[in-house]
Scaffold this active site. Sequence first.
Site, PDB file in Angstrom:
ATOM      1  NE  ARG A  24      19.982  45.308  17.955  1.00  0.00           N
ATOM      2  CZ  ARG A  24      20.583  45.530  19.102  1.00  0.00           C
ATOM      3  NH1 ARG A  24      21.801  45.108  19.304  1.00  0.00           N
ATOM      4  NH2 ARG A  24      19.962  46.175  20.060  1.00  0.00           N
ATOM      5  CG  ASN A  75      27.190  42.890  22.138  1.00  0.00           C
ATOM      6  OD1 ASN A  75      27.446  42.901  20.943  1.00  0.00           O
ATOM      7  ND2 ASN A  75      25.992  42.695  22.608  1.00  0.00           N
ATOM      8  CB  ALA A  88      32.507  56.076  37.964  1.00  0.00           C
ATOM      9  CB  CYS A 146      26.577  52.693  30.703  1.00  0.00           C
ATOM     10  SG  CYS A 146      26.471  52.656  28.931  1.00  0.00           S
ATOM     11  NE  ARG A 183      12.607  54.426  38.080  1.00  0.00           N
ATOM     12  CZ  ARG A 183      13.849  54.431  37.597  1.00  0.00           C
ATOM     13  NH1 ARG A 183      14.596  55.508  37.676  1.00  0.00           N
ATOM     14  NH2 ARG A 183      14.349  53.353  37.048  1.00  0.00           N
TER      15      ARG A 183
HETATM   16  C1  UDX Z   1      24.178  56.811  30.819  1.00  0.00           C
HETATM   17  C2  UDX Z   1      24.897  58.174  30.751  1.00  0.00           C
HETATM   18  O1  UDX Z   1      23.988  59.201  31.164  1.00  0.00           O
HETATM   19  C3  UDX Z   1      25.393  58.443  29.338  1.00  0.00           C
HETATM   20  O2  UDX Z   1      26.127  59.646  29.320  1.00  0.00           O
HETATM   21  C4  UDX Z   1      26.270  57.287  28.903  1.00  0.00           C
HETATM   22  O3  UDX Z   1      26.680  57.480  27.568  1.00  0.00           O
HETATM   23  C5  UDX Z   1      25.534  55.957  29.024  1.00  0.00           C
HETATM   24  O4  UDX Z   1      25.045  55.795  30.356  1.00  0.00           O
HETATM   25  P1  UDX Z   1      21.761  55.928  30.155  1.00  0.00           P
HETATM   26  O5  UDX Z   1      22.161  54.716  30.926  1.00  0.00           O
HETATM   27  O6  UDX Z   1      21.197  55.772  28.790  1.00  0.00           O
HETATM   28  O7  UDX Z   1      23.023  56.906  29.998  1.00  0.00           O
HETATM   29  O8  UDX Z   1      20.661  56.759  30.996  1.00  0.00           O
HETATM   30  P2  UDX Z   1      20.709  57.766  32.219  1.00  0.00           P
HETATM   31  O9  UDX Z   1      19.772  58.858  31.924  1.00  0.00           O
HETATM   32  O10 UDX Z   1      22.082  58.156  32.594  1.00  0.00           O
HETATM   33  O11 UDX Z   1      20.061  56.921  33.412  1.00  0.00           O
HETATM   34  C6  UDX Z   1      20.698  55.812  33.992  1.00  0.00           C
HETATM   35  C7  UDX Z   1      19.897  55.303  35.169  1.00  0.00           C
HETATM   36  O12 UDX Z   1      19.945  56.217  36.247  1.00  0.00           O
HETATM   37  C8  UDX Z   1      18.414  55.104  34.855  1.00  0.00           C
HETATM   38  O13 UDX Z   1      17.969  53.905  35.451  1.00  0.00           O
HETATM   39  C9  UDX Z   1      17.758  56.298  35.486  1.00  0.00           C
HETATM   40  O14 UDX Z   1      16.420  56.081  35.845  1.00  0.00           O
HETATM   41  C10 UDX Z   1      18.634  56.492  36.710  1.00  0.00           C
HETATM   42  N1  UDX Z   1      18.579  57.862  37.245  1.00  0.00           N
HETATM   43  C11 UDX Z   1      19.023  58.901  36.490  1.00  0.00           C
HETATM   44  C12 UDX Z   1      18.108  58.089  38.527  1.00  0.00           C
HETATM   45  O15 UDX Z   1      17.718  57.155  39.232  1.00  0.00           O
HETATM   46  N2  UDX Z   1      18.103  59.374  39.015  1.00  0.00           N
HETATM   47  C13 UDX Z   1      18.538  60.423  38.273  1.00  0.00           C
HETATM   48  O16 UDX Z   1      18.510  61.559  38.791  1.00  0.00           O
HETATM   49  C14 UDX Z   1      19.015  60.183  36.976  1.00  0.00           C
HETATM   50  P1  ADP Z   2      25.348  49.222  22.685  1.00  0.00           P
HETATM   51  O1  ADP Z   2      24.326  49.601  23.696  1.00  0.00           O
HETATM   52  O2  ADP Z   2      26.756  49.398  23.170  1.00  0.00           O
HETATM   53  O3  ADP Z   2      25.130  49.840  21.345  1.00  0.00           O
HETATM   54  P2  ADP Z   2      24.175  46.717  21.751  1.00  0.00           P
HETATM   55  O4  ADP Z   2      24.176  45.398  22.443  1.00  0.00           O
HETATM   56  O5  ADP Z   2      22.886  47.439  21.588  1.00  0.00           O
HETATM   57  O6  ADP Z   2      25.253  47.619  22.508  1.00  0.00           O
HETATM   58  O7  ADP Z   2      24.812  46.559  20.295  1.00  0.00           O
HETATM   59  C1  ADP Z   2      25.950  45.846  20.004  1.00  0.00           C
HETATM   60  C2  ADP Z   2      25.732  45.182  18.627  1.00  0.00           C
HETATM   61  O8  ADP Z   2      27.003  44.681  18.168  1.00  0.00           O
HETATM   62  C3  ADP Z   2      24.785  43.977  18.624  1.00  0.00           C
HETATM   63  O9  ADP Z   2      23.732  44.237  17.708  1.00  0.00           O
HETATM   64  C4  ADP Z   2      25.659  42.787  18.161  1.00  0.00           C
HETATM   65  O10 ADP Z   2      24.959  41.874  17.333  1.00  0.00           O
HETATM   66  C5  ADP Z   2      26.758  43.504  17.386  1.00  0.00           C
HETATM   67  N1  ADP Z   2      28.008  42.765  17.232  1.00  0.00           N
HETATM   68  C6  ADP Z   2      28.691  42.029  18.139  1.00  0.00           C
HETATM   69  N2  ADP Z   2      29.840  41.528  17.616  1.00  0.00           N
HETATM   70  C7  ADP Z   2      29.909  41.979  16.327  1.00  0.00           C
HETATM   71  C8  ADP Z   2      30.850  41.831  15.243  1.00  0.00           C
HETATM   72  N3  ADP Z   2      31.981  41.132  15.402  1.00  0.00           N
HETATM   73  N4  ADP Z   2      30.567  42.437  14.062  1.00  0.00           N
HETATM   74  C9  ADP Z   2      29.435  43.158  13.900  1.00  0.00           C
HETATM   75  N5  ADP Z   2      28.515  43.340  14.869  1.00  0.00           N
HETATM   76  C10 ADP Z   2      28.733  42.769  16.077  1.00  0.00           C
END
Ligand code: UDX
Ligand code: ADP
Length: 481
Positions: A38, A87, A222, A273, A448
Site C-alpha cells: 500500500r 481498520n 445511522a 461504514c 440504481r
Molecule cells: C458514508 C457517509 O456518507 C460518510 O459521511 C461517512 O464518512 C462514511 O460513510 P460512503 O459510504 O463513502 O460515505 O458513501 P455514501 O455516499 O454515503 O453511500 C453509501 C451507500 O448508500 C452507497 O452504496 C450508495 O449507493 C447508497 N446510497 C446513497 C443510496 O442507495 N441512495 C442514496 O440516496 C444515497
Molecule cells: P478506512 O476506510 O477506514 O481508511 P482501510 O482499510 O482503507 O480503512 O485502511 C486501514 C489501513 O490501516 C490499512 O491499510 C491497514 O494496513 C492499516 N493498518 C492496520 N493496522 C495498522 C497499524 N497497527 N499500523 C499502521 N497501519 C495499520
Amino acid sequence: MVKICCLGAGYVGGPTMAVIALKCPAIEVVVVDISTTRISAWNSDQLPIYEPGLDDVVKQCRGRNLFFSTDIEKHVSEADIIFVSVNTPTKTRGLGAGKAADLTYWESAARMIADVSKSDKIVVEKSTVPVKTAEAIEKILTHNNNKGINFQILSNPEFLAEGTAIQDLFKPDRVLIGGRETPEGCKAVELLKSVYANWVPEDQIITTNLWSAELSKLAANAFLAQRISSVNAISALCEATGADVAEVAYSVGKDSRIGPKFLNASVGFGGSCFQKDILNLIYICECNGLPEVADYWKQVIKINDYQKSRFVNRLVSSMFNTVAGKKIAVLGFAFKKDTGDTRETPAIDVCKGLLGDKAKISIYDPQVTEDQIQRDLAMNKFDWDHPIHLQPMSPTAVKEASVEWDAYEATKGAHGVCILTEWDEFKKLDYEKIYENMQKPAFIFDGRNVVDPEKLRKIGFIVYSIGKPLDAWLKDMPAVA
Ligand code: UDX
Ligand code: ADP
Ligand code: UDX
C-alpha cells in the site's frame, strides 16, 4: 513545525492527510502503514485508491510536506499529533461476534504508540470506533507510560464520502473535535482546531466532549442509512401500488424539514461504514440495556437485506422462475460510482444470490479488478475489513463468475442485465446494440434507476426499475417475497 503522523494509509487516512498537507504547507505529514504494498502504491503514479482529484493533491505535496512510509515507529516517535485511521472490522468470533467492533488493530496501534513515544503526544481517533473507545485507549497509553509523557486523546471522526472525498475534505459541512474537558484536553483541542482553521471557517469547527464526538459519527451514519432504508421500503410499496418512487421522493424531499438529498431508491446501501456502524450502535445499545433502541436500528439493516433479496427474487421470478445455466450480465460492482471500493457492496449479495440459483454471471465494472471481484465472491461475511495479508488464504476463483473489461462483452449473449452501480457511462451505453446481441426475451433489472425504462421498452427490453410502475410482463409473474 508541527509534525503529524497518520497510522493507516487507507480510504480515510490517505486522502485526509493529503488534504491537510496541501492546506497546511507549514506542517509535515507522514502517513504510515503496515502494508508495504500500500505504501509503495502511495509513492507511485498508481495510487492504491481511486478518488477523483486525489492524484492532483498528492502530486502537489508528495515529497514536499507529505510522505508515505513503512517506518512506523520512527515517525510516531517524532510526531506531535498522531491520527489513528486503522481498520475496525466487525468481530467475527467471540463476544459480540457479528455486531461489536474488533479493536485489535486499534489496540496494537495504541500499545505501539505507548512503547515508542519519547515526548508528549496528541492521539486522534479518526477511524469510527464505539463510544468510550477513547477511554480504553487512554488507559492503554497511561498504563504503559513510565516516561512521564502526557497523552491527550481526541476524537475527530471523518465524514467524507468516497467518490467525493476531496471535495468533502475541501469544504466539509463540519469538522468535529471531541476532547477531555481539562486544561490539557482543551489545549489539545485548540491545537487540532488550528490545523483545520487553515481552510475551514471557524464556525464550522464543532468542539464537544469525547463521548459526544464518538457517538455523533455513529449516529450520523445511522441516520443516513435510515433515510435510504426508508426510501427503499417505500420503493417496494410503489411497485405494489403503481406509484413512482422518484416522484414520491421528490415530493417528500421538497419539505425543507426533510430535504432533497440522499433519497435515491437503490438495490441497497453498501460501503464500509453504514452496516458496520449500525451494528456497532446496536451492540452498544444492547450492552447498555436498551433493547428497544437496538431493535429500532436493526430494522434499517433488515430492510437493506430485504431490498437486495427482493431484487434477486424479482429477477429470478420474471425469468420463468429459473436462471440456471443462463448468462446474466452484471454492470457495476463497486458500492457506488466513482470509487473502486467494493466493501459491503450490494453487488456481492446479488451476485451470490444469482450464483445460488446457478446463473452464469459476467461482470463489468470500470474500476474494480477481476482479482478483487473474485476475492469478494469467495469471501465470508465480515472478512472483508481485514488487511489483505491477514485475510484467509487466497480463495479459489468462482468458476461461474467471469469478469469482462467492457459492458458490451459482458452483455453479449446474456438473457438478462442487472445494473448494480450508477456509473455515468451506463446511462450512455448503446442499448440497441446490447439488445441485438442478447437472448430474447431480453431483460434489464436496473437497481440504481440509471436507465429510462420507457426508452428501453421501445427497443424491446422487459425492464424492471426499483420503485417504478411495473412492466406488464412483471405484473403477470408470481408475487415476490
Ligand atoms: C458514508 C457517509 O456518507 C460518510 O459521511 C461517512 O464518512 C462514511 O460513510 P460512503 O459510504 O463513502 O460515505 O458513501 P455514501 O455516499 O454515503 O453511500 C453509501 C451507500 O448508500 C452507497 O452504496 C450508495 O449507493 C447508497 N446510497 C446513497 C443510496 O442507495 N441512495 C442514496 O440516496 C444515497
Ligand atoms: P478506512 O476506510 O477506514 O481508511 P482501510 O482499510 O482503507 O480503512 O485502511 C486501514 C489501513 O490501516 C490499512 O491499510 C491497514 O494496513 C492499516 N493498518 C492496520 N493496522 C495498522 C497499524 N497497527 N499500523 C499502521 N497501519 C495499520
Ligand atoms: C404535522 C406535519 O408537520 C404537517 O406537515 C402535517 O400537515 C400534519 O402533521 P403537526 O402535527 O401539526 O404537523 O405538528 P408538527 O410540528 O409536525 O409536530 C408533530 C409532533 O412532533 C408534535 O407533538 C411535536 O412536539 C413533535 N416534534 C416535532 C418533536 O417531538 N420533535 C421535533 O423535532 C419536531
